[in-house]
Scaffold this motif. Structure first.
Motif, short mmCIF file in Angstrom:
data_model
loop_
_atom_site.label_atom_id
_atom_site.label_comp_id
_atom_site.label_asym_id
_atom_site.label_seq_id
_atom_site.Cartn_x
_atom_site.Cartn_y
_atom_site.Cartn_z
N MET A 1 0.98 -1.20 -0.20
CA MET A 1 0.02 0.13 -0.17
C MET A 1 0.85 1.19 -0.05
O MET A 1 1.90 1.30 0.80
CB MET A 1 -0.87 0.09 1.22
N LEU A 2 0.69 2.35 -0.74
CA LEU A 2 1.60 3.43 -1.10
C LEU A 2 0.72 4.37 -0.31
O LEU A 2 -0.52 4.82 -0.39
CB LEU A 2 1.68 3.64 -2.39
N LYS A 3 1.45 5.23 0.58
CA LYS A 3 1.07 6.34 1.02
C LYS A 3 1.24 7.74 0.10
O LYS A 3 2.33 7.71 -0.44
CB LYS A 3 1.55 6.42 2.44
N ASN A 4 0.18 8.62 0.08
CA ASN A 4 0.35 9.80 -0.53
C ASN A 4 0.59 10.88 0.41
O ASN A 4 0.17 11.50 1.20
CB ASN A 4 -1.02 10.27 -1.19
N GLU A 5 2.30 11.01 0.68
CA GLU A 5 2.81 12.01 1.63
C GLU A 5 3.20 13.21 0.76
O GLU A 5 3.65 13.32 -0.33
CB GLU A 5 4.11 11.39 2.21
N ARG A 6 2.78 14.31 1.36
CA ARG A 6 3.04 15.59 0.98
C ARG A 6 4.33 16.19 1.51
O ARG A 6 4.06 16.31 2.73
CB ARG A 6 2.03 16.62 0.90
N ALA A 7 5.17 16.56 0.72
CA ALA A 7 6.58 17.26 1.21
C ALA A 7 7.19 17.87 0.61
O ALA A 7 6.88 18.10 -0.70
CB ALA A 7 7.46 15.98 1.86
N PHE A 8 8.21 18.76 0.98
CA PHE A 8 8.98 19.71 0.28
C PHE A 8 10.03 19.06 -0.56
O PHE A 8 10.70 18.01 -0.16
CB PHE A 8 9.57 20.92 0.89
N THR A 9 10.18 19.30 -1.81
CA THR A 9 11.46 18.51 -2.71
C THR A 9 12.69 19.35 -2.29
O THR A 9 12.72 20.45 -1.70
CB THR A 9 11.07 18.57 -4.01
N LEU A 10 13.85 18.67 -2.32
CA LEU A 10 15.06 19.46 -2.31
C LEU A 10 15.38 20.61 -3.19
O LEU A 10 15.69 21.69 -2.76
CB LEU A 10 16.29 18.49 -2.54
N MET A 13 13.11 23.42 -1.33
CA MET A 13 13.97 23.90 -0.28
C MET A 13 14.99 24.69 -0.74
O MET A 13 15.32 25.84 0.00
CB MET A 13 14.21 22.71 0.53
N MET A 14 15.91 24.58 -1.63
CA MET A 14 16.91 25.25 -2.10
C MET A 14 16.38 26.94 -2.64
O MET A 14 17.17 27.84 -2.69
CB MET A 14 17.69 24.63 -3.13
N ILE A 15 15.25 26.61 -3.43
CA ILE A 15 14.81 27.89 -4.00
C ILE A 15 14.07 28.71 -2.77
O ILE A 15 14.46 30.11 -2.92
CB ILE A 15 13.58 27.48 -4.69
N VAL A 16 13.57 28.21 -1.68
CA VAL A 16 13.26 29.17 -0.52
C VAL A 16 14.55 29.56 0.23
O VAL A 16 14.57 30.90 0.62
CB VAL A 16 12.36 28.23 0.44
N LEU A 17 15.61 28.99 0.41
CA LEU A 17 16.93 29.18 1.00
C LEU A 17 17.34 30.34 -0.02
O LEU A 17 18.03 31.17 0.58
CB LEU A 17 17.92 27.98 1.17
N LEU A 18 17.46 30.30 -1.22
CA LEU A 18 17.95 31.23 -2.13
C LEU A 18 17.16 32.56 -1.73
O LEU A 18 17.98 33.58 -1.89
CB LEU A 18 17.93 30.75 -3.58
N ILE A 19 16.07 32.53 -1.87
CA ILE A 19 14.99 33.88 -1.67
C ILE A 19 15.55 34.52 -0.43
O ILE A 19 15.65 35.49 -0.42
CB ILE A 19 13.72 33.37 -1.86
#
Length: 101
Positions: A1-10, A13-19
């Protein structure tokens, strides 16, 4: 059974850190510039306060103080050093002066 997890991708996260980094690079120089302005305004306010206390001393003692240390010793003022490090002095005619005046 696969879970549909929502999370930020790498990448996200790098775009947010750049901003955030760009915002910090823009704001830090402005803060340091405004810090100097605030210190100068604080020194002007201290000069006005000390001039008022010189007048209060003169009213109570019927003479002008010899120097600002007299005002500090008698509790009229706590300090005569500006936030930017300048030490104020009392002139011969009773006016408060900074080091460059």
């Amino acid at each position: 059974m696969l879970k549909n997890e929502r999370a930020f991708t790498l990448i996200e996260m790098m775009i947010v850190l750049l901003i955030i980094s760009i915002l910090l690079l823009v704001t830090i120089p402005n803060v340091t510039k405004n810090n100097t302005v605030a210190q100068n305004k604080g020194c002007e306010a201290l000069v006005n306060l000390i001039e008022a206390q010189v007048q209060a001393y003169e009213i109570e003692h019927e003479k002008k103080p010899d120097n600002l240390e007299v005002l500090r010793e008698e509790g009229y003022i706590k300090t005569y050093t500006c936030p930017n490090g300048d030490v104020l002095q009392l002139s011969e005619n009773g006016e408060v002066q900074g080091p460059n005046e």
